[in-house]
Scaffold this motif. Structure first.
Motif, PDB file in Angstrom:
ATOM      1  N   CYS A   4       1.066  -1.173   0.108  1.00  0.00           N
ATOM      2  CA  CYS A   4      -0.091   0.114  -0.149  1.00  0.00           C
ATOM      3  C   CYS A   4       1.017   1.195  -0.006  1.00  0.00           C
ATOM      4  O   CYS A   4       2.184   1.064   0.135  1.00  0.00           O
ATOM      5  N   THR A   5       0.200   2.522  -0.137  1.00  0.00           N
ATOM      6  CA  THR A   5       1.092   3.569  -0.233  1.00  0.00           C
ATOM      7  C   THR A   5       0.630   4.554   0.763  1.00  0.00           C
ATOM      8  O   THR A   5      -0.619   4.925   1.041  1.00  0.00           O
ATOM      9  N   TRP A   6       1.346   4.921   1.652  1.00  0.00           N
ATOM     10  CA  TRP A   6       0.925   5.888   2.750  1.00  0.00           C
ATOM     11  C   TRP A   6       2.012   7.119   2.886  1.00  0.00           C
ATOM     12  O   TRP A   6       3.187   6.849   3.183  1.00  0.00           O
ATOM     13  N   SER A   7       1.517   8.337   2.601  1.00  0.00           N
ATOM     14  CA  SER A   7       2.411   9.344   2.956  1.00  0.00           C
ATOM     15  C   SER A   7       3.542   9.334   1.813  1.00  0.00           C
ATOM     16  O   SER A   7       4.822   9.787   2.247  1.00  0.00           O
ATOM     17  N   GLY A   8       3.175   8.559   0.755  1.00  0.00           N
ATOM     18  CA  GLY A   8       4.203   8.502  -0.103  1.00  0.00           C
ATOM     19  C   GLY A   8       5.420   7.427  -0.093  1.00  0.00           C
ATOM     20  O   GLY A   8       6.532   7.275  -0.868  1.00  0.00           O
ATOM     21  N   VAL A   9       5.058   6.692   1.061  1.00  0.00           N
ATOM     22  CA  VAL A   9       6.233   5.761   1.268  1.00  0.00           C
ATOM     23  C   VAL A   9       5.502   4.282   1.396  1.00  0.00           C
ATOM     24  O   VAL A   9       4.230   4.172   1.708  1.00  0.00           O
ATOM     25  N   LYS A  10       6.225   3.466   0.421  1.00  0.00           N
ATOM     26  CA  LYS A  10       5.754   1.807   0.503  1.00  0.00           C
ATOM     27  C   LYS A  10       5.372   1.486   1.871  1.00  0.00           C
ATOM     28  O   LYS A  10       6.239   1.569   2.744  1.00  0.00           O
ATOM     29  N   CYS A  11       4.506   0.786   2.124  1.00  0.00           N
ATOM     30  CA  CYS A  11       4.155  -0.090   3.210  1.00  0.00           C
ATOM     31  C   CYS A  11       3.428  -1.408   3.254  1.00  0.00           C
ATOM     32  O   CYS A  11       2.867  -1.620   2.103  1.00  0.00           O
ATOM     33  N   PHE A  12       3.303  -2.137   4.052  1.00  0.00           N
ATOM     34  CA  PHE A  12       2.588  -3.545   3.852  1.00  0.00           C
ATOM     35  C   PHE A  12       1.088  -3.495   4.510  1.00  0.00           C
ATOM     36  O   PHE A  12       1.029  -2.881   5.531  1.00  0.00           O
ATOM     37  N   ALA A  13       0.213  -4.040   3.831  1.00  0.00           N
ATOM     38  CA  ALA A  13      -1.298  -4.101   4.288  1.00  0.00           C
ATOM     39  C   ALA A  13      -1.161  -4.795   5.275  1.00  0.00           C
ATOM     40  O   ALA A  13      -0.123  -5.699   5.755  1.00  0.00           O
ATOM     41  N   ALA A  14      -2.238  -5.515   5.878  1.00  0.00           N
ATOM     42  CA  ALA A  14      -2.555  -6.424   6.932  1.00  0.00           C
ATOM     43  C   ALA A  14      -2.261  -7.531   6.692  1.00  0.00           C
ATOM     44  O   ALA A  14      -2.065  -8.597   7.874  1.00  0.00           O
ATOM     45  N   ASP A  15      -1.824  -7.949   5.545  1.00  0.00           N
ATOM     46  CA  ASP A  15      -1.504  -9.514   5.145  1.00  0.00           C
ATOM     47  C   ASP A  15      -0.228  -9.898   6.104  1.00  0.00           C
ATOM     48  O   ASP A  15       0.470  -9.004   6.334  1.00  0.00           O
ATOM     49  N   THR A  16      -0.280 -11.333   6.247  1.00  0.00           N
ATOM     50  CA  THR A  16       0.873 -11.743   7.016  1.00  0.00           C
ATOM     51  C   THR A  16       2.104 -12.167   6.239  1.00  0.00           C
ATOM     52  O   THR A  16       1.864 -12.702   5.138  1.00  0.00           O
ATOM     53  N   LEU A  17       3.187 -11.593   6.739  1.00  0.00           N
ATOM     54  CA  LEU A  17       4.429 -12.165   5.984  1.00  0.00           C
ATOM     55  C   LEU A  17       5.049 -13.160   6.838  1.00  0.00           C
ATOM     56  O   LEU A  17       5.394 -13.252   7.815  1.00  0.00           O
ATOM     57  N   ALA A  18       4.977 -14.288   6.041  1.00  0.00           N
ATOM     58  CA  ALA A  18       5.553 -15.585   6.570  1.00  0.00           C
ATOM     59  C   ALA A  18       7.298 -15.678   6.561  1.00  0.00           C
ATOM     60  O   ALA A  18       7.665 -15.316   5.464  1.00  0.00           O
ATOM     61  N   TYR A  19       7.800 -16.143   7.559  1.00  0.00           N
ATOM     62  CA  TYR A  19       9.297 -16.111   7.627  1.00  0.00           C
ATOM     63  C   TYR A  19      10.037 -17.638   7.806  1.00  0.00           C
ATOM     64  O   TYR A  19       9.302 -18.210   8.709  1.00  0.00           O
ATOM     65  N   LEU A  20      10.639 -18.102   6.824  1.00  0.00           N
ATOM     66  CA  LEU A  20      11.490 -19.574   7.132  1.00  0.00           C
ATOM     67  C   LEU A  20      12.606 -19.448   7.315  1.00  0.00           C
ATOM     68  O   LEU A  20      13.523 -18.702   6.509  1.00  0.00           O
ATOM     69  N   ALA A  21      13.279 -19.859   8.470  1.00  0.00           N
ATOM     70  CA  ALA A  21      14.740 -19.651   8.643  1.00  0.00           C
ATOM     71  C   ALA A  21      15.339 -21.402   8.413  1.00  0.00           C
ATOM     72  O   ALA A  21      14.864 -22.129   9.315  1.00  0.00           O
ATOM     73  N   LEU A  22      16.145 -21.508   7.673  1.00  0.00           N
ATOM     74  CA  LEU A  22      16.787 -22.831   7.336  1.00  0.00           C
ATOM     75  C   LEU A  22      18.064 -22.897   7.755  1.00  0.00           C
ATOM     76  O   LEU A  22      19.082 -21.719   7.721  1.00  0.00           O
ATOM     77  N   GLY A  23      18.704 -23.924   8.682  1.00  0.00           N
ATOM     78  CA  GLY A  23      20.169 -23.622   9.153  1.00  0.00           C
ATOM     79  C   GLY A  23      20.433 -24.784  10.085  1.00  0.00           C
ATOM     80  O   GLY A  23      20.216 -26.086  10.053  1.00  0.00           O
ATOM     81  N   ASP A  24      21.263 -24.242  11.099  1.00  0.00           N
ATOM     82  CA  ASP A  24      21.896 -25.367  12.045  1.00  0.00           C
ATOM     83  C   ASP A  24      21.792 -24.633  13.418  1.00  0.00           C
ATOM     84  O   ASP A  24      20.751 -23.823  13.693  1.00  0.00           O
ATOM     85  N   SER A  25      22.781 -24.671  14.373  1.00  0.00           N
ATOM     86  CA  SER A  25      22.618 -24.116  15.430  1.00  0.00           C
ATOM     87  C   SER A  25      22.802 -22.888  15.575  1.00  0.00           C
ATOM     88  O   SER A  25      22.028 -22.009  16.327  1.00  0.00           O
ATOM     89  N   TYR A  26      23.293 -21.984  14.574  1.00  0.00           N
ATOM     90  CA  TYR A  26      23.175 -20.773  14.321  1.00  0.00           C
ATOM     91  C   TYR A  26      21.876 -20.246  14.251  1.00  0.00           C
ATOM     92  O   TYR A  26      21.776 -18.978  14.544  1.00  0.00           O
ATOM     93  N   THR A  27      21.104 -20.899  13.521  1.00  0.00           N
ATOM     94  CA  THR A  27      19.719 -20.526  13.413  1.00  0.00           C
ATOM     95  C   THR A  27      18.833 -20.779  14.501  1.00  0.00           C
ATOM     96  O   THR A  27      17.937 -19.980  14.780  1.00  0.00           O
TER      97      THR A  27
END
Length: 217
Positions: A4-27
Motif C-alpha cells: 500500500c502507499t501511505w504518505s508517499g512511502v511503501k508499506c505493507f497491508a495487514a497481510d501476514t508475512l511468513a518467514y522461514l529460517a533454514l540452518g543449524d545451531s546458529y539458526t
C-alpha cells in the motif's frame, strides 16, 4: 502479501508475512533464549517496522550439515510458501571435514529449495555467510588459522553460488572475527553466539530485507 502507499512511502497491508529460517545451531540459537536467536530477533525488528510477521518457522538443528538439513526439510512436513527465507549452513561440514565439492552440490540443492519456498522469488531469499568459530576460546587449542582458511573456502562457495542464483548474500563472517573472542558476544559454551552477537547479524540482515521489500520507516 500486498503493498500500500501511505504518505508517499511503501508499506505493507495487514497481510501476514511468513518467514522461514533454514540452518543449524546458529539458526536455532543454541544456549540462548529463543527470542534472542537471530530469526526471532529479525521477526521482532520487522514487526517494529509495522510488518505483520508472526514467529518464524525454523527447520534447523544443532550439528546439522548440508545433507542433514536436506533430510530435515524432507521430513519436516513444511509445505507452505514464505515471503522471507534465510539460509545459513555449512559450519558442521567444515568441522567434520566434509569435502567442499560435496558442500557445493548440497548447498546448491538447498538454494533451490529456499527459492521454491520463497514462491520462486529469488529476491526474497537471504543467505548468510558462515561465522568463523576459530576465533572463539573454544577453538584456542585446535587450529584457528586452519579453521579460518577452511571457513573462507566454504564461504567462497556459498557466495559464488548465491551470486549465480541471484539471491541476497549477507556477510557476517567479519563480525564474528572482530568480536568472536569477546565473552559478551558468546553463549555459555564460549563457542556459539550470544543474543548480542545475533543482534549485529540482524542489523545487517534487516537493512537488506527492508531495502529489498521497499519499506520506508
Amino acid at each position: 502479501m500486498s503493498l500500500c502507499t501511505w504518505s508517499g512511502v511503501k508499506c505493507f497491508a495487514a497481510d501476514t508475512l511468513a518467514y522461514l529460517a533454514l540452518g543449524d545451531s546458529y539458526t536455532v540459537g543454541r544456549l540462548v533464549p529463543a527470542e534472542d536467536s537471530f530469526p526471532y530477533q529479525l521477526a521482532a525488528k520487522l514487526k517494529s517496522k509495522g510488518l505483520n510477521i508472526p514467529s518464524p518457522t525454523l527447520i534447523a538443528q544443532n550439528g546439522w550439515r548440508t545433507d542433514e538439513l536436506i533430510k530435515g526439510i524432507a521430513n519436516s512436513g513444511v509445505n507452505q510458501k514464505f515471503d522471507i527465507v534465510t539460509l545459513l549452513i555449512g559450519v558442521n561440514n567444515q568441522f567434520q571435514g566434509i569435502s567442499i565439492d560435496t558442500y557445493r552440490v548440497e548447498f546448491v540443492q538447498l538454494l533451490k529449495t529456499a527459492i521454491a519456498y520463497a514462491k520462486g522469488n529469488k529476491a526474497h531469499v537471504f543467505v548468510l555467510s558462515i561465522p568463523d568459530w576459530g576465533v572463539t576460546p573454544f577453538a584456542a587449542i585446535r587450529s584457528p588459522e586452519k579453521i579460518a582458511k577452511d571457513i573462507d573456502a566454504y564461504n567462497q562457495i556459498n557466495r559464488e553460488e548465491s551470486e549465480k542464483a541471484v539471491v541476497n548474500y549477507i556477510d557476517i563472517t567479519g563480525i564474528s572475527r572482530a568480536l568472536g573472542d569477546d565473552p559478551a558476544y558468546l553463549a555459555a559454551d564460549h563457542l556459539h553466539p550470544s543474543g548480542k552477537m545475533y543482534k549485529l547479524w540482524v542489523d545487517k540482515l534487516e537493512r537488506k530485507i527492508i531495502k529489498v521489500l521497499g519499506i520506508g520507516h
